[in-house]
Every structure is written in structure tokens, then in C-alpha cells.
Design an enzyme around this catalytic site. Structure first.
Site, mmCIF file in Angstrom:
data_model
loop_
_atom_site.group_PDB
_atom_site.id
_atom_site.type_symbol
_atom_site.label_atom_id
_atom_site.label_comp_id
_atom_site.label_asym_id
_atom_site.label_seq_id
_atom_site.Cartn_x
_atom_site.Cartn_y
_atom_site.Cartn_z
ATOM 1 N N TYR A 48 0.853 -1.192 0.000
ATOM 2 C CA TYR A 48 0.000 0.000 0.000
ATOM 3 C C TYR A 48 0.888 1.241 0.000
ATOM 4 C CZ TYR A 48 -3.599 3.354 1.336
ATOM 5 O OH TYR A 48 -4.458 4.434 1.355
ATOM 6 N N ASP A 62 -1.631 15.565 6.507
ATOM 7 C CA ASP A 62 -2.331 14.888 5.400
ATOM 8 C C ASP A 62 -3.607 15.651 5.043
ATOM 9 O OD1 ASP A 62 -3.213 12.944 3.625
ATOM 10 O OD2 ASP A 62 -3.887 11.572 5.201
ATOM 11 N N ASP A 89 -2.927 5.637 -2.727
ATOM 12 C CA ASP A 89 -3.929 6.569 -2.216
ATOM 13 C C ASP A 89 -3.903 7.814 -3.105
ATOM 14 O OD1 ASP A 89 -5.375 8.366 -0.714
ATOM 15 O OD2 ASP A 89 -4.230 8.052 1.138
ATOM 16 N N ASP A 91 -6.058 10.216 -2.846
ATOM 17 C CA ASP A 91 -6.802 11.265 -2.121
ATOM 18 C C ASP A 91 -8.113 11.603 -2.853
ATOM 19 O OD1 ASP A 91 -4.962 11.369 -0.069
ATOM 20 O OD2 ASP A 91 -3.931 13.150 -0.784
ATOM 21 N N HIS A 116 -7.095 4.488 -5.030
ATOM 22 C CA HIS A 116 -8.427 4.858 -4.528
ATOM 23 C C HIS A 116 -8.617 6.361 -4.514
ATOM 24 C CE1 HIS A 116 -7.043 5.727 -0.361
ATOM 25 N NE2 HIS A 116 -6.405 4.582 -0.364
ATOM 26 N N GLU A 118 -11.292 9.338 -3.080
ATOM 27 C CA GLU A 118 -12.289 9.505 -2.016
ATOM 28 C C GLU A 118 -13.256 10.647 -2.309
ATOM 29 O OE1 GLU A 118 -9.041 9.985 0.630
ATOM 30 O OE2 GLU A 118 -9.539 12.066 1.124
ATOM 31 N N CYS A 126 -7.409 13.140 7.415
ATOM 32 C CA CYS A 126 -7.415 11.705 7.682
ATOM 33 C C CYS A 126 -8.846 11.259 7.930
ATOM 34 C CB CYS A 126 -6.533 11.414 8.904
ATOM 35 S SG CYS A 126 -6.868 9.808 9.642
ATOM 36 N N ARG A 161 -13.415 5.329 -2.434
ATOM 37 C CA ARG A 161 -13.469 5.416 -0.966
ATOM 38 C C ARG A 161 -14.573 6.401 -0.596
ATOM 39 N NH1 ARG A 161 -8.576 7.562 3.042
ATOM 40 N NH2 ARG A 161 -9.818 9.111 4.125
ATOM 41 N N GLU A 191 -14.620 4.014 4.626
ATOM 42 C CA GLU A 191 -13.687 4.561 5.621
ATOM 43 C C GLU A 191 -14.333 4.713 6.994
ATOM 44 O OE1 GLU A 191 -10.917 4.732 6.686
ATOM 45 O OE2 GLU A 191 -9.818 6.565 6.205
ATOM 46 N N ASN A 213 -9.442 -0.613 6.537
ATOM 47 C CA ASN A 213 -8.289 0.215 6.897
ATOM 48 C C ASN A 213 -7.973 0.010 8.376
ATOM 49 O OD1 ASN A 213 -6.439 2.258 7.362
ATOM 50 N ND2 ASN A 213 -7.843 3.936 6.908
#
Ligand SMILES: C[C@](O)(C(=O)O)[C@H](CC(=O)O)C(=O)O
Ligand SMILES: [Mg+2]
Length: 301
Positions: A48, A62, A89, A91, A116, A118, A126, A161, A191, A213
């Protein structure tokens, strides 16, 4: 030696096949390219590539400050170190749906097996923090449609996500997950699920692989592989775990220099020079040039 022996296309096909097997696939987060080698050697099923780790690595929170170029660069460095498929990721996709399309192509070029995207707004945070906000369903769908239409390799896994659980509850998360699958998502990352029953409910609602996760210090309990497999989870990530372990050890080491004036007491915890060289496959480079690996470590402490 040097790089992965498997092409990105083959890694993507392998990920599709592994997901079809129904087995739980374990993807620890590589905090650098070298740790991807360790993950590979230990026998995990994938690597990952965490946005939180890329941000933290740069000393940033983040919150969507990293650029597509930075993420694609790191994704390429990490992906090429392993024969395993990598999941990155992406984002919020780095902008409008048109930007999402470019993001997908850049990450595909970086050699990842999947990514992914989101449904948070920007600036994001986060998924295990309070105070998140998500975009409306139409915008979330447009991101996924753009991603799906942009990929050139049909095996590139486009995972959607949704962060909506923390805002509007489980039923909204299920509704959104279904809408994202209808938009073309190959897999769902629900998530901040709070318990196993929630994963089970998402599992029952969609017909595609789902991801759990297992980030520490978050909203989810740290379930075992068996517990996750039993409720039908397909991929589990440990996104920031290796960074947390490594940084914990680094901090203890720095404190030891301050307290003891030397690191002698910490040496037994360190990866040895010999183990590092083994992981780097140092010896194999002698096949290019016999003067490269012509030493022994016998005289070393
Ligand atoms: C999975 C995640 O998106 C990540 O960037 O690794 C983070 C992990 C974390 O911050 O603990 C997340 O939003 O859950
Ligand atoms: Mg992230």
C-alpha cells in the site's frame, strides 16, 4: 536485483486474480521503496502507498498539500521495488473530474496496480478524524466515472473510498457505496467503519471487493486477519504502521544517544548491515561487475 521482474500489466492482472480468489489480501504500507522489499520478502500479497505517509515523509499534515507529481513519483519508486501489486492513495483525485482523469493516467504510468479516490472535500483530512466533509453524490460519481474512463489498462483497479459514514451514518455509506459501484468502481473502501458488523453490512450491499483500513489510533478497532476474512473483507491495509514503528524506534534511539552518550544498547534492535545488504540483493550486483561485491563482513563489528 535493481527492479521488479514483473510488468505493471502483469501485476494488475495478478491483483484481479487474487481478488477473485476471495482470500483476504494483506497490504502493509511501504514508507519508502526499501520497505516495499521487506513487505515483498515477508510474503504479503501487496504493497500500500499511503497519502498520509507521503505527506508525513515530507513533514506535512495529510490535508491535500502533496501534488500529483510527488505522489506519482513516490508511487513509481515504491512500485518498481516489488513484484507485488501496489495500491496507491489518490486522495480526492487532485482536483475536478478532468484532473482525476489525468491523475489516473499518471498513476497508471507510475506502475501501480490500483488506486483509490475519495469523496472528501478539499482540504481533506485523515478519514479517522472528526470534522470531515464530503462532496455530494453527483460530484463523487463524476470523480469515479472520470477515473474509469481515463484508464488505459482495463485491469487497473479503480477503488472508490467513501468517508460519509462519519458524517451521516452507515446507511448513507451503503447508499453511496452502491452509487459508486454503479458509476464503475471496481472496489469500495468504506472509511472509518466502527465495528465488524458495519463491514459485514457493506459487504452484503455491494458485489465488489471491499477494503478495511486497520490504521492505528483511529476510529476502527484493530481486527485480526481472521475476523476480517470472516466478514468477507478482501483487502486489509496497514497504511501508516511501518512508519509509526520506524519513527518510534528512531525517537527511542535519539533519546538513547542523549541519555547514554552512545547507541550501543540499541544495536541489538537494529537491522544489521548484513541483513540490509541481503535485502538490497547487494551480492547480485556482482554479476554486472565483479569488483562490486568482493568483500566479506567478517571483519566488521
Ligand atoms: C489510509 C489513509 O488515507 C492514508 O493516507 O494512509 C489514512 C490513514 C491515517 O491517516 O491513519 C486515512 O485517512 O485513514
Ligand atoms: Mg490518505
Amino acid at each position: 536485483m535493481l527492479y521488479s521482474t514483473v510488468t505493471p500489466a502483469d501485476k494488475r492482472a495478478a491483483l484481479r486474480a487474487a481478488l477473485a480468489s476471495g482470500e483476504l489480501l494483506r497490504f502493509p504500507g511501504a514508507f519508502n521503496p526499501l520497505s516495499a522489499r521487506l513487505i515483498t520478502e515477508k510474503g504479503f500479497e501487496g504493497v500500500y502507498i499511503s497519502g498520509a505517509v507521503i505527506s508525513a515523509d515530507l513533514g506535512l499534515p495529510d490535508i491535500g498539500l502533496t501534488t500529483l507529481t510527488e505522489v506519482a513519483g513516490r508511487a513509481a519508486q515504491i512500485s518498481r521495488m516489488s513484484d507485488l501489486p501496489s495500491l496507491v492513495d489518490a486522495d480526492t483525485g487532485f482536483g475536478e473530474p478532468m484532473n482525476v482523469a489525468r491523475t489516473v493516467q499518471q498513476l497508471e504510468d507510475a506502475g501501480v496496480a490500483g488506486l483509490h479516490i475519495e469523496d472528501q472535500v478539499n482540504p481533506k483530512r485523515c478519514g479517522h478524524l472528526d470534522g470531515k466533509a464530503v462532496v455530494d453524490e453527483d460530484t463523487a460519481i463524476k470523480r469515479i466515472k472520470a477515473a474509469v474512463s481515463a484508464r488505459r489498462d482495463a485491469n487497473l483497479l479503480i477503488m472508490a473510498r467513501t468517508d460519509i459514514r462519519a458524517l451521516d451514518g452507515l446507511n448513507s455509506a451503503i447508499d453511496r457505496a452502491k452509487a459508486l459501484v454503479d458509476a464503475g468502481a471496481d472496489a469500495i473502501f468504506p472509511e472509518a467503519m466502527v465495528d465488524l458488523a458495519e463491514f459485514e453490512a457493506v459487504r452484503a450491499a455491494v458485489d465488489v471487493p471491499i477494503l478495511a483500513n486497520m490504521t492505528e489510533f483511529g476510529k476502527s478497532e484493530l481486527f485480526t486477519n481472521q475476523q476480517l476474512a470472516d466478514v468477507g473483507v478482501n483487502i486489509v491495509i496497514y497504511p501508516v504502521s511501518l512508519l509509526r514503528l520506524a519513527m518510534g524506534a528512531a525517537e527511542r534511539g535519539l533519546d538513547t544517544i542523549l541519555a547514554e552518550g552512545s547507541l550501543t544498547s540499541r544495536v541489538p534492535e537494529m537491522q544489521t548491515r548484513a541483513r540490509l545488504y541481503e535485502l538490497l540483493d547487494y551480492q547480485s550486483y556482482g554479476s554486472f561487475d565483479t569488483s562490486v561485491f568482493n568483500f566479506t563482513l567478517d571483519g566488521n563489528r
